[in-house]
Design an enzyme around this catalytic site. Structure first.
Site, mmCIF file in Angstrom:
data_model
loop_
_atom_site.group_PDB
_atom_site.id
_atom_site.type_symbol
_atom_site.label_atom_id
_atom_site.label_comp_id
_atom_site.label_asym_id
_atom_site.label_seq_id
_atom_site.Cartn_x
_atom_site.Cartn_y
_atom_site.Cartn_z
ATOM 1 C CB CYS A 96 -37.692 -35.439 38.138
ATOM 2 S SG CYS A 96 -37.947 -33.884 37.220
ATOM 3 C CG PHE A 146 -27.533 -12.803 21.642
ATOM 4 C CD1 PHE A 146 -27.134 -12.137 22.789
ATOM 5 C CD2 PHE A 146 -28.237 -12.097 20.683
ATOM 6 C CE1 PHE A 146 -27.456 -10.802 22.987
ATOM 7 C CE2 PHE A 146 -28.563 -10.761 20.880
ATOM 8 C CZ PHE A 146 -28.177 -10.103 22.037
ATOM 9 C CB CYS A 205 -45.388 -35.488 38.913
ATOM 10 S SG CYS A 205 -43.958 -35.303 40.000
ATOM 11 C CD GLU A 249 -22.734 -15.943 24.068
ATOM 12 O OE1 GLU A 249 -22.824 -15.450 25.208
ATOM 13 O OE2 GLU A 249 -23.707 -16.252 23.353
ATOM 14 C CB CYS A 256 -36.380 -18.194 25.314
ATOM 15 S SG CYS A 256 -35.315 -16.932 26.034
#
Length: 465
Positions: A166, A323, A82, A344, A419
């Site tokens: 990108c 969630f 990039c 949620e 995550c």
């Protein structure tokens, strides 16, 4: 380029920090008995590399250094493809061969588990991508004060790097984004200046379904597309409709708040509808501009497949999902269990989950808009003890109170989608006292060329509990 007035130092990169930058230590001679330790952060370096670094503030205890010269090169270093990599903050590791990135991510997950006393052998090798480029189905770009558009500079959030391309965004998305950038330049539209709280254009959000091909463009501005802006807005509409028929949603969103987020007080529909359709795993979803949805659909499908494999759902079983978002995991599991309840806190996501279930002909679900800690008690009263509990919390994790409630509920199988390896390890440690055993952890790379890594883990309630 290094500052000509800065001090040049030689050092060796010891390890990488949480942002993917190299870390090193230099001992400074002070003319006294004890030398002074200077801790350096050096972006775009790799472990074990010997480097010459330009340091603008050598008097500090810790500071950032700019790479001036590579003296000893890591064997997995490669040329970043990039043209914006040296300055843009979107990627951290384009200079690292992909296999090296995957090994680092596996080690990251193992280190997190070791810190909580777990056996690192439970961690499998990270599942990577066959083609780790143009994988993102959503991006958010920011306008600079001069109206140019790009991403934030690494280490300097106030500075925007104008982009020509990108390499992690979908190619059609990038082309549509560049069209909006050209339109803004041609009309000499100003960008937003946060400190002065003035200027017009703030952000451009783009998302695309890689299955349906539909694209959404959301332009965030401090004024609506009327009055003196009506002609410019109309030309944007015509340009996009003519050149990019796959754009099924073109939105002008008004945000006058001080907070630098992609939020809207008013939504103006310039073209198409206010949502797009996406699909994953054969299920169709409606996505609005503020819908949270996995940004790497290829790897998200692997997360779903792994969760199903570890969860082993049966049509006679009951399931609780915390969630749950818009139902990315809910719908595939609901098709295989007798009854599923999802919790949620974001009400719009719950409404989307209900609509998505209905759109896909799924009628055995119940969705509750509530925070996880309070919602568990409400759902368990009706559902009873679930056979399976799946949770997919934000980066901060579920937290001790939620995890202890899970433990007391005693589901036979817990599937944790994470995550953040650190918060994941802390969370699952809480379940040990309730008789749970961590069986396996599978890292999955959803964000190539960045430090982030996802995990899917299985915990089983031991016999006798």
């Amino acid at each position: 380029m290094p500052n000509s007035k800065a001090e040049i130092m030689e050092t060796k990169i010891n390890h990488l920090d949480k942002k993917g930058s190299g870390r090193a230590v230099v001992w400074r001679d002070t003319g006294q008995e004890n030398p002074r330790k200077l801790k350096l952060m050096v972006p775009k370096t790799l472990p074990g590399e010997k480097v010459r670094v330009s340091v603008e503030h050598p008097e500090a205890k810790r500071t950032k250094g700019a790479l001036a010269e590579l003296l000893e090169v890591h064997p997995e270093r490669t040329a970043a493809p990039c043209p914006h990599f040296d300055k843009c903050g979107g990627c951290a590791w384009q200079h690292w061969q992909y296999e090296g990135q995957l090994k680092q991510k596996t080690a990251h997950v193992k280190d997190a588990l070791i810190s909580q006393g777990f056996n690192p052998e439970l961690v499998r090798d990270t599942i990577g991508m066959d083609k780790p480029w143009h994988y993102r189905n959503k991006m958010e770009f920011t306008f600079a004060p001069d109206g140019s558009m790009g991403l934030h500079e690494q280490g300097n959030f106030r500075n925007i790097i104008p982009l020509e391309t990108c390499l992690i965004a979908g190619e059609e998305m990038t082309a549509a984004v560049m069209e909006v950038a050209d339109w803004a330049k041609e009309h000499a539209l100003s960008g937003y200046v946060k400190d002065a709280h003035e200027g017009l254009l703030r952000h451009l959000m783009v998302r695309q379904s890689f299955i349906t091909g539909e694209i959404m463009l959301g332009l965030f501005a401090t004024e609506g597309p009327d009055g003196s802006l009506a002609a410019a807005a109309d030309q944007l509409k015509k340009r996009i409709e003519q050149k990019y028929p796959q754009v099924k949603s073109l939105l002008w969103l008004v945000n006058t708040d001080w907070a630098d987020r992609t939020q809207a007080e008013e939504t103006h529909l310039l073209s198409g509808r206010d949502f797009i359709y996406d699909e994953i795993g054969g299920y169709r979803y409606r996505l609005w501009f503020d819908t949270f949805f996995q940004t790497n659909p290829t790897q998200a499908q692997k997360l779903i497949d792994l969760a199903l494999e570890m969860g082993q759902p049966k049509e006679t079983e009951k399931m609780l999902e915390l969630f749950c978002g818009v139902g990315t995991f809910s719908l595939p599991f609901a098709s295989k269990v007798g009854k599923l309840a999802g919790i949620e806190i974001v009400e719009s996501s719950i409404e989307s989950a209900k609509r998505n279930a209905a759109d896909n002909g799924i009628s055995n679900t119940y969705f509750l808009a509530e925070n996880a800690r309070m919602g568990i008690d409400q759902v368990l009263e009706d559902l009873g003890t679930p056979d399976i509990l799946l949770l997919d919390p934000p980066r901060a994790g579920a937290g001790g109170k939620v995890m202890r409630k899970i433990g007391r509920a005693q589901p036979r199988r817990v599937i944790y989608v994470s995550c953040n390896p650190e918060s994941f390890a802390v969370d699952v440690k809480e379940l040990e006292q309730f008789g749970y055993s961590l069986k396996e952890v599978q890292p999955v790379d959803l964000f190539p060329h960045t430090v982030h890594v996802e995990c899917v883990a299985q915990l089983i309630l031991k016999e006798g509990n």
